[in-house]
Design a protein around this motif. Structure first.
Motif, PDB file in Angstrom:
ATOM      1  N   MET A   1      13.788   0.695 -11.559  1.00 19.15           N
ATOM      2  CA  MET A   1      13.205   0.312 -10.276  1.00 19.15           C
ATOM      3  C   MET A   1      14.300   0.224  -9.219  1.00 19.15           C
ATOM      4  O   MET A   1      15.398  -0.230  -9.499  1.00 19.15           O
ATOM      5  CB  MET A   1      12.503  -1.045 -10.373  1.00 19.15           C
ATOM      6  CG  MET A   1      11.161  -0.984 -11.080  1.00 19.15           C
ATOM      7  SD  MET A   1      10.302  -2.557 -11.289  1.00 19.15           S
ATOM      8  CE  MET A   1      10.093  -3.138  -9.659  1.00 19.15           C
ATOM      9  N   GLU A   5      11.766  -1.684  -4.459  1.00 18.75           N
ATOM     10  CA  GLU A   5      10.644  -2.028  -5.339  1.00 18.75           C
ATOM     11  C   GLU A   5      10.786  -3.447  -5.872  1.00 18.75           C
ATOM     12  O   GLU A   5       9.804  -4.183  -5.974  1.00 18.75           O
ATOM     13  CB  GLU A   5      10.541  -1.024  -6.479  1.00 18.75           C
ATOM     14  CG  GLU A   5      10.093   0.347  -6.027  1.00 18.75           C
ATOM     15  CD  GLU A   5      10.197   1.391  -7.137  1.00 18.75           C
ATOM     16  OE1 GLU A   5      10.952   1.164  -8.114  1.00 18.75           O
ATOM     17  OE2 GLU A   5       9.521   2.421  -7.013  1.00 18.75           O
ATOM     18  N   ALA A   8       9.787  -5.753  -3.114  1.00 19.76           N
ATOM     19  CA  ALA A   8       8.333  -5.773  -2.943  1.00 19.76           C
ATOM     20  C   ALA A   8       7.680  -6.628  -4.019  1.00 19.76           C
ATOM     21  O   ALA A   8       6.757  -7.407  -3.728  1.00 19.76           O
ATOM     22  CB  ALA A   8       7.781  -4.347  -2.974  1.00 19.76           C
ATOM     23  N   VAL A   9       8.151  -6.515  -5.241  1.00 19.26           N
ATOM     24  CA  VAL A   9       7.603  -7.327  -6.332  1.00 19.26           C
ATOM     25  C   VAL A   9       7.898  -8.804  -6.092  1.00 19.26           C
ATOM     26  O   VAL A   9       7.026  -9.673  -6.265  1.00 19.26           O
ATOM     27  CB  VAL A   9       8.162  -6.858  -7.699  1.00 19.26           C
ATOM     28  CG1 VAL A   9       7.825  -7.850  -8.801  1.00 19.26           C
ATOM     29  CG2 VAL A   9       7.629  -5.483  -8.032  1.00 19.26           C
ATOM     30  N   GLY A  12       5.673 -10.090  -3.375  1.00 18.67           N
ATOM     31  CA  GLY A  12       4.311 -10.207  -3.884  1.00 18.67           C
ATOM     32  C   GLY A  12       4.122 -11.444  -4.754  1.00 18.67           C
ATOM     33  O   GLY A  12       3.124 -12.154  -4.641  1.00 18.67           O
ATOM     34  N   ALA A  53       5.199  -7.483   1.215  1.00 17.92           N
ATOM     35  CA  ALA A  53       5.341  -6.706  -0.016  1.00 17.92           C
ATOM     36  C   ALA A  53       4.599  -5.378   0.086  1.00 17.92           C
ATOM     37  O   ALA A  53       5.107  -4.339  -0.348  1.00 17.92           O
ATOM     38  CB  ALA A  53       4.807  -7.514  -1.204  1.00 17.92           C
ATOM     39  N   VAL A  54       3.428  -5.402   0.693  1.00 14.77           N
ATOM     40  CA  VAL A  54       2.668  -4.159   0.885  1.00 14.77           C
ATOM     41  C   VAL A  54       3.432  -3.208   1.800  1.00 14.77           C
ATOM     42  O   VAL A  54       3.515  -2.001   1.539  1.00 14.77           O
ATOM     43  CB  VAL A  54       1.266  -4.465   1.450  1.00 14.77           C
ATOM     44  CG1 VAL A  54       0.570  -3.208   1.916  1.00 14.77           C
ATOM     45  CG2 VAL A  54       0.430  -5.194   0.417  1.00 14.77           C
ATOM     46  N   ALA A  57       6.204  -1.693  -0.148  1.00  9.33           N
ATOM     47  CA  ALA A  57       5.735  -0.783  -1.193  1.00  9.33           C
ATOM     48  C   ALA A  57       5.243   0.538  -0.610  1.00  9.33           C
ATOM     49  O   ALA A  57       5.459   1.596  -1.208  1.00  9.33           O
ATOM     50  CB  ALA A  57       4.632  -1.443  -2.009  1.00  9.33           C
ATOM     51  N   GLN A  59       6.032   2.045   2.456  1.00 10.78           N
ATOM     52  CA  GLN A  59       7.176   2.737   3.052  1.00 10.78           C
ATOM     53  C   GLN A  59       6.817   3.986   3.853  1.00 10.78           C
ATOM     54  O   GLN A  59       7.605   4.928   3.926  1.00 10.78           O
ATOM     55  CB  GLN A  59       8.194   3.101   1.990  1.00 10.78           C
ATOM     56  CG  GLN A  59       8.892   1.931   1.387  1.00 10.78           C
ATOM     57  CD  GLN A  59       9.992   2.363   0.451  1.00 10.78           C
ATOM     58  OE1 GLN A  59      10.163   3.523   0.125  1.00 10.78           O
ATOM     59  NE2 GLN A  59      10.774   1.410   0.003  1.00 10.78           N
ATOM     60  N   THR A  64       3.467   0.981   7.582  1.00 12.13           N
ATOM     61  CA  THR A  64       4.386  -0.134   7.812  1.00 12.13           C
ATOM     62  C   THR A  64       4.159  -0.740   9.185  1.00 12.13           C
ATOM     63  O   THR A  64       4.164  -1.971   9.323  1.00 12.13           O
ATOM     64  CB  THR A  64       5.843   0.342   7.667  1.00 12.13           C
ATOM     65  OG1 THR A  64       6.003   0.937   6.379  1.00 12.13           O
ATOM     66  CG2 THR A  64       6.805  -0.804   7.821  1.00 12.13           C
TER      67      THR A  64
END
Length: 106
Positions: A1, A5, A8-9, A12, A53-54, A57, A59, A64
């Motif tokens: 990853m 990423e 983003a995780v 989230g 986070a969205v 993710a 991008q 965005t």
């Protein structure tokens, strides 16, 4: 990853945590004023972290930008709505919960 990423995780997971904190606060707190406080603070932070986070993710440029506009909208409307609810409760004459109220429950 990739690091993006992972970010983003992390956002989230943090967003889900603060959403859970807001839900527990709304269920467990005793009156409308403290519930509005839980909703305006924790829920706003949870939603903003989740939308961040969205945005990370997806991008893509347009997605965005839409997510950033949604973030600004959330920052403006969630606290304003909580304030309006608290103001309406005050106008209706609903008294805030105090520790004296707790002693009467025993």
């Amino acid at each position: 990853m990739t690091p993006v990423e992972w970010a983003a995780v992390a956002l989230g997971v943090l967003g889900a945590f603060f959403g859970l904190v807001a839900a527990v606060g709304i269920i467990r707190l005793p009156d409308v004023y403290t519930r509005a406080h839980a909703a305006s603070k924790s829920d706003t932070l949870g939603a903003v972290l989740s939308i961040g986070a969205v945005a990370l993710a997806l991008q893509t440029d347009l997605s965005t930008i839409k997510a950033v506009f949604l973030l600004v909208f959330m920052f403006l409307t969630n606290p304003t709505a909580a304030h309006a609810i608290a103001r309406a409760a005050q106008d209706q004459g609903i008294e805030p919960w105090t520790t004296d109220d707790r002693e009467g429950e025993r």
